[in-house]
Design an enzyme around this catalytic site. Structure first.
Site, PDB file in Angstrom:
ATOM      1  N   GLU A 182     -30.421  11.923  11.984  1.00 22.91           N
ATOM      2  CA  GLU A 182     -29.980  12.555  10.739  1.00 22.91           C
ATOM      3  C   GLU A 182     -28.533  12.215  10.400  1.00 22.91           C
ATOM      4  O   GLU A 182     -27.611  12.868  10.879  1.00 22.91           O
ATOM      5  CB  GLU A 182     -30.141  14.089  10.819  1.00 22.91           C
ATOM      6  CG  GLU A 182     -29.692  14.787   9.545  1.00 22.91           C
ATOM      7  CD  GLU A 182     -29.854  16.306   9.557  1.00 22.91           C
ATOM      8  OE1 GLU A 182     -30.262  16.859  10.590  1.00 22.91           O
ATOM      9  OE2 GLU A 182     -29.570  16.920   8.533  1.00 22.91           O
ATOM     10  N   LYS A 224     -33.920  11.217   9.000  1.00 24.90           N
ATOM     11  CA  LYS A 224     -33.712  12.401   8.146  1.00 24.90           C
ATOM     12  C   LYS A 224     -32.468  12.189   7.296  1.00 24.90           C
ATOM     13  O   LYS A 224     -31.353  12.513   7.721  1.00 24.90           O
ATOM     14  CB  LYS A 224     -33.569  13.653   9.019  1.00 24.90           C
ATOM     15  CG  LYS A 224     -33.267  14.927   8.242  1.00 24.90           C
ATOM     16  CD  LYS A 224     -33.555  16.167   9.075  1.00 24.90           C
ATOM     17  CE  LYS A 224     -33.109  17.416   8.345  1.00 24.90           C
ATOM     18  NZ  LYS A 224     -33.608  18.646   8.968  1.00 24.90           N
TER      19      LYS A 224
HETATM   20  P1  13P Z   1     -31.065  21.778   4.879  1.00 23.33           P
HETATM   21  O1  13P Z   1     -32.430  21.393   4.354  1.00 23.33           O
HETATM   22  O2  13P Z   1     -30.710  23.215   4.574  1.00 23.33           O
HETATM   23  O3  13P Z   1     -30.015  20.796   4.483  1.00 23.33           O
HETATM   24  O4  13P Z   1     -31.159  21.763   6.452  1.00 23.33           O
HETATM   25  C1  13P Z   1     -31.785  20.719   7.067  1.00 23.33           C
HETATM   26  C2  13P Z   1     -31.153  20.461   8.375  1.00 23.33           C
HETATM   27  O5  13P Z   1     -31.807  20.500   9.396  1.00 23.33           O
HETATM   28  C3  13P Z   1     -29.708  20.139   8.406  1.00 23.33           C
HETATM   29  O6  13P Z   1     -29.380  19.625   9.653  1.00 23.33           O
END
Ligand code: 13P
Length: 346
Positions: A182, A224
């Protein structure tokens, strides 16, 4: 290629995480982050309240069974038991979803780079992953944060964060855990959509270069990313189609087709925006990877509000969660519409 790794099993988990019409529930708020969410609904941040809230979500059927492929947990939650003594992990498994775990230790100030952060948590991570596997985790998450502002991001921040993400991903795979990679380019600034595109492209190019150098198996991971949107403080309003077109364009330019799926973060978009954007991307068709959701706020804002810490509201909270999960499931199939949203909500 790592000899000890069962690649078929790893790839199968990654594919299951992005199965058709299913997405990931990001319920891995740290104790500090859930404080902010609970403050907004007037709930005291106690261990019992955190447990009650997560339990009500994980017991939501059929939402968990039909629309949620996996749940990202925080360290406390993966060890917690429901009121009746059943481990929360077992509730998730009973619904047919996969338990996952956030393993980063948060974004800390990056030396010599004012306003920028490096995500920490690599020391001892191999050992912790072994423990989490025993507790039932089959995938993990590590969030790198890239902020846009005057003179930032720097090469230093992007390179350091991409390197850490790749180190984390390799450790996960070596321990038979699918890494969610991510790299979040924040939407907090006043920048326009073109700047978000450029910074995201730079970030993703660097992340995939580092993943290659750390020998990460692309077939056994899930990306992500953020979507391509203007900063929240920017005056510009952008059509859903433009967000979808630019996001798909940057992903096609940066993400190899060996990656089975891309599960977006919501990043502060409204619930309906996050759904509409995903739907518009999937409707484009012809994509080399699955696209789905890994939303935290955009899946939980409605149920949190409906619950507000009261036992008598559990049913209403579960209905709100089911509705949001169903709307996102339709979006992941490219079958969502604003009309459907209103019809369902009625
Ligand atoms: P959000 O969808 O609220 O951005 O959170 C996703 C997430 O796991 C952030 O690390």
């Amino acid at each position: 290629m790592v000899e000890t790794m069962n690649t078929a099993e790893l790839d199968a988990i990654a594919q299951k995480m992005v199965a058709d019409g299913k997405g990931i529930l990001a319920a891995d708020e740290s104790t500090g982050t859930i404080q902010k969410r609970f403050d907004a609904i007037g709930v005291e941040n106690t261990e019992d309240n955190r447990r009650d809230y997560r339990e009500l979500m994980f017991r939501t059927t059929p939402a968990m069974r039909d629309y949620i492929s996996g749940v990202i947990l925080f360290d406390e939650t993966i060890r917690q038991k429901a009121k009746d003594g059943t481990p929360l992990v077992q509730l998730i498994e009973a619904a047919g979803a996969i338990p996952g775990i956030k393993v980063d230790a948060g974004a800390k100030p990056l030396p010599f780079c004012p306003g920028e952060t490096i995500t920490e948590g690599l020391d001892g991570l191999g050992g912790r992953l072994k423990d989490y596997y025993k507790l039932g985790a089959r995938f993990a998450k590590w969030r790198a944060v890239i902020d846009i502002g005057a003179g930032i991001p720097s090469y230093t921040a992007i390179r350091a964060n991409a390197h850490a993400l790749a180190r984390y991903a390799a450790l996960c795979q070596e321990n038979q855990i699918v890494p969610i990679v991510e790299p979040e380019v924040l939407m907090d600034g006043d920048h326009d959509i073109a700047r978000c595109y450029d910074v995201t492209e730079w970030t993703l190019k660097t992340v995939f270069e580092e993943l290659y150098y750390q020998r990460v198996r692309l077939e056994g991971m899930v990306l992500k990313p953020n979507m391509i949107v203007p900063g929240k403080k920017s005056a510009s309003k952008v059509a859903v189609e433009e967000v979808a077109e630019k996001t798909v364009r940057v992903l096609k330019a940066c993400v190899p087709s060996a990656v089975p799926g891309i599960a977006f973060l919501s990043g502060g978009q409204s619930d309906e925006e996050a759904t509409a954007h995903l739907d518009a991307m999937v409707k484009q068709g012809g994509l080399p990877w699955k696209l789905t959701y890994s939303y935290g706020r955009a899946l939980q804002a409605a149920p949190q509000k409906a619950w507000s810490g009261k036992a008598e509201n559990v049913g209403a909270a579960q209905s709100a969660f089911t509705h949001r999960a169903r709307m996102n499931s339709l979006a992941a199939l490219g079958q969502w519409s604003a009309e459907q949203e209103r019809k369902q909500a009625a």
